[in-house]
Design an enzyme around this catalytic site. Structure first.
Site, PDB file in Angstrom:
ATOM      1  CB  ILE A 265       3.463 -10.135   5.715  1.00 43.97           C
ATOM      2  CG1 ILE A 265       1.994  -9.748   5.345  1.00 43.97           C
ATOM      3  CG2 ILE A 265       4.366  -9.536   5.191  1.00 43.97           C
ATOM      4  CD1 ILE A 265       1.915  -8.351   6.147  1.00 43.97           C
ATOM      5  CB  SER A 266       0.269 -13.513   2.086  1.00 45.80           C
ATOM      6  OG  SER A 266       0.460 -14.602   2.467  1.00 45.80           O
ATOM      7  CD  GLN A 267       3.015 -11.457  -4.756  1.00 44.61           C
ATOM      8  OE1 GLN A 267       4.017 -12.333  -4.574  1.00 44.61           O
ATOM      9  NE2 GLN A 267       2.900 -10.733  -5.591  1.00 44.61           N
TER      10      GLN A 267
END
Ligand code: SAH
Length: 221
Positions: free
Chosen positions: A66-68
């Protein structure tokens, strides 16, 4: 296992996250409000619940991430979404970025190449709340010709080059935000499709994404 309870503590942590994103330079209030609204811990295994509101990427299934939040906010801000715009996302992953875009008023079409990740979204608790997101199992290099053209395209995996079929699926004046580069680091680019079919390019900061891989993984059924 996931915890689908959204407590005052979670809400407080989200507010702190939004403050951090502001300090890091995110200015689009709609993007900040979306992040303030969406329970990011719903997208993570409960083992990560305590850290879900840290500004970090975390592992999800299939070796993906899950992207930052900063990256999600940065890409969303560069897209300059207007209400009801059609947006194509490459790399559904956890679905968090798609829901941020939906929350700020986009009609989202999102593609994932990992069958297992795609399947998880059928059951996801927030799915009914965001009916303007359509999920597809496929190869992002191909885009979605049937639903094209799009106002905006966002690629959330590291692209070794700008996929020509995605440029073709942009409207005139449409924009694509895409991290481009091989190896560990990519440059965030914003590509605009001009009237004559040519493109212009703006260059932004560097990021580190998981690779954009050709073809689908898993079996259609
Ligand atoms: N937007 C996601 C980020 C996920 S990481 C989120 O908010 O969580 C990138 C995702 O892109 C991974 O799930 C990976 O499987 C997917 N991906 C990589 N190459 C792809 C391709 N060619 N087509 C579609 N998805 C791809």
């Amino acid at each position: 296992m996931r915890n689908y309870e959204d407590s005052y503590r979670h809400k407080g942590l989200r507010k702190q996250l939004v403050d951090q994103l502001r300090q890091k330079g995110i200015t689009d209030e709609r993007v900040l409000e979306a992040i303030n609204t969406i329970p990011r811990h719903f997208f993570l295994d409960s083992a990560f619940e305590k850290v879900a509101y840290e500004d970090k990427a975390f592992p999800i299934a299939e070796g993906q991430t899950i992207s930052q939040p900063y990256t999600v906010a940065y890409q969303s801000q560069l897209l300059e979404i207007k209400l009801h715009e059609k947006v194509l996302e490459i790399g559904t992953g956890s679905g968090y970025q798609a829901i941020v875009l939906s929350e700020i008023g986009a009609k989202v079409f999102t593609i994932e190449r990992q069958k297992n990740l795609f399947d998880e979204h059928r059951q996801f608790i927030l799915r009914k709340k965001y009916p303007n997101i359509k999920y597809f199992y496929g190869d992002g290099y191909e885009g979605l010709p049937t639903f094209s053209p799009f106002d905006k395209i966002i690629v959330t995996a590291a692209a070794p080059y700008i996929p020509p079929k995605l440029v073709e699926q942009l409207k005139t004046g449409g924009k694509m935000v895409i991290p481009v580069g091989e190896g560990g680091i990519q440059r965030m680019l914003r590509i605009t499709r001009e009237k004559d079919g040519s493109t212009s390019e703006e260059s932004f900061d560097t990021f580190s994404f998981v690779p954009m891989v050709e073809g689908r993984n898993g079996h259609a059924n």
